[in-house]
Motif scaffolding. Sequence first.
Motif, mmCIF file in Angstrom:
data_model
loop_
_atom_site.group_PDB
_atom_site.id
_atom_site.type_symbol
_atom_site.label_atom_id
_atom_site.label_comp_id
_atom_site.label_asym_id
_atom_site.label_seq_id
_atom_site.Cartn_x
_atom_site.Cartn_y
_atom_site.Cartn_z
ATOM 1 N N ARG A 186 -5.251 -6.301 8.112
ATOM 2 C CA ARG A 186 -4.341 -5.449 7.570
ATOM 3 C C ARG A 186 -3.620 -4.271 8.445
ATOM 4 O O ARG A 186 -2.426 -4.448 8.485
ATOM 5 C CB ARG A 186 -5.188 -4.616 6.592
ATOM 6 C CG ARG A 186 -4.068 -3.687 5.769
ATOM 7 C CD ARG A 186 -4.896 -3.357 4.578
ATOM 8 N NE ARG A 186 -3.751 -2.789 3.508
ATOM 9 C CZ ARG A 186 -4.373 -2.553 2.302
ATOM 10 N NH1 ARG A 186 -5.499 -2.487 1.941
ATOM 11 N NH2 ARG A 186 -3.298 -2.117 1.422
ATOM 12 N N ILE A 187 -4.444 -3.860 9.454
ATOM 13 C CA ILE A 187 -3.761 -2.948 10.402
ATOM 14 C C ILE A 187 -2.799 -3.548 11.588
ATOM 15 O O ILE A 187 -1.791 -3.103 11.710
ATOM 16 C CB ILE A 187 -4.555 -2.093 10.929
ATOM 17 C CG1 ILE A 187 -5.445 -1.167 9.876
ATOM 18 C CG2 ILE A 187 -4.232 -1.149 11.863
ATOM 19 C CD1 ILE A 187 -6.682 -0.325 10.140
ATOM 20 N N PHE A 211 -5.992 3.495 6.742
ATOM 21 C CA PHE A 211 -4.877 2.359 6.727
ATOM 22 C C PHE A 211 -5.732 1.240 6.626
ATOM 23 O O PHE A 211 -4.961 0.262 6.149
ATOM 24 C CB PHE A 211 -4.319 2.290 8.143
ATOM 25 C CG PHE A 211 -3.646 3.342 8.569
ATOM 26 C CD1 PHE A 211 -2.583 3.950 7.869
ATOM 27 C CD2 PHE A 211 -3.661 4.069 10.020
ATOM 28 C CE1 PHE A 211 -1.892 5.109 8.263
ATOM 29 C CE2 PHE A 211 -2.813 5.221 10.260
ATOM 30 C CZ PHE A 211 -1.749 5.567 9.350
ATOM 31 N N ASP A 248 0.364 -4.903 8.716
ATOM 32 C CA ASP A 248 1.205 -3.799 8.829
ATOM 33 C C ASP A 248 2.052 -3.343 10.140
ATOM 34 O O ASP A 248 2.851 -2.741 10.385
ATOM 35 C CB ASP A 248 0.344 -2.648 8.409
ATOM 36 C CG ASP A 248 0.266 -2.372 6.994
ATOM 37 O OD1 ASP A 248 0.841 -3.205 6.125
ATOM 38 O OD2 ASP A 248 -0.769 -1.509 6.479
ATOM 39 N N ARG A 276 -6.091 1.501 2.489
ATOM 40 C CA ARG A 276 -4.886 1.233 1.657
ATOM 41 C C ARG A 276 -3.780 0.894 2.173
ATOM 42 O O ARG A 276 -2.652 0.509 1.369
ATOM 43 C CB ARG A 276 -4.643 2.875 1.216
ATOM 44 C CG ARG A 276 -5.761 3.448 0.418
ATOM 45 C CD ARG A 276 -5.401 5.052 -0.258
ATOM 46 N NE ARG A 276 -5.695 5.908 0.721
ATOM 47 C CZ ARG A 276 -6.895 6.312 0.922
ATOM 48 N NH1 ARG A 276 -7.950 5.996 0.705
ATOM 49 N NH2 ARG A 276 -6.861 7.417 1.921
ATOM 50 N N GLY A 277 -3.698 0.632 3.394
ATOM 51 C CA GLY A 277 -2.520 0.076 4.143
ATOM 52 C C GLY A 277 -1.549 1.251 4.269
ATOM 53 O O GLY A 277 -2.011 2.366 4.071
#
Length: 203
Positions: free
Chosen positions: A111-112, A29, A116, A32-33
């Motif tokens: 990001r996580i 995650f 996201d 790459r997301g």
Amino acid sequence: MKFEGKMAKRLETMEENRNKLVAAARKAFADRGFAAASMDELTADVGLTRGALYHNFGDKRGLFAAVVHQIDSEMALRAKEIARLADGDWQRLLAEGEAYIEMALDPEVQRIVLLDGPAVLGDPSKWPSQNSCLAATRQTVSTLLERKVIKPLDEEAAARLLSGAALNAALWVAASDSPKEVLPKAIEAFRAIASGLLAVDQS
């Protein structure tokens, strides 16, 4: 006794599988997301099947929620550790909020958890890990109220608004085009808002 031994071993294996999946998912995650992370690649990398993923977490979203919970809980602990070095309860409260905001510069957190996380899991204020952050803030606010450091406000309201301010500042930093430039502005505004609670000027 044999049955109990088998059960204990089975539970231990399940826990190991959960930990393997969370660790692999955390990396996937972050790299790459959520949308691009492949569950087939992830499970293959740790020698497990998609069945193990579904059994432990239900689906990809459930696995993602476990990763967010782990990182968000680590963020809260890190913020508390930093706050312990501050001088006095008021400075600790500020330091904890500022530390949380600063973690928005961490690529994994950014990001996580902050980008996201809300897109996949919804309102962050409803995440279980955020409840533990709120509980810690509530405890500090309670102490500050008892010592008349802050104005005689409702404890829950003050704690929720302070936690919300730190969380939203972190979300803003993470989503901005220039996080490093936005960070000092976010911290300055957070301090100004929080200082409005003071019964006397201690900033």
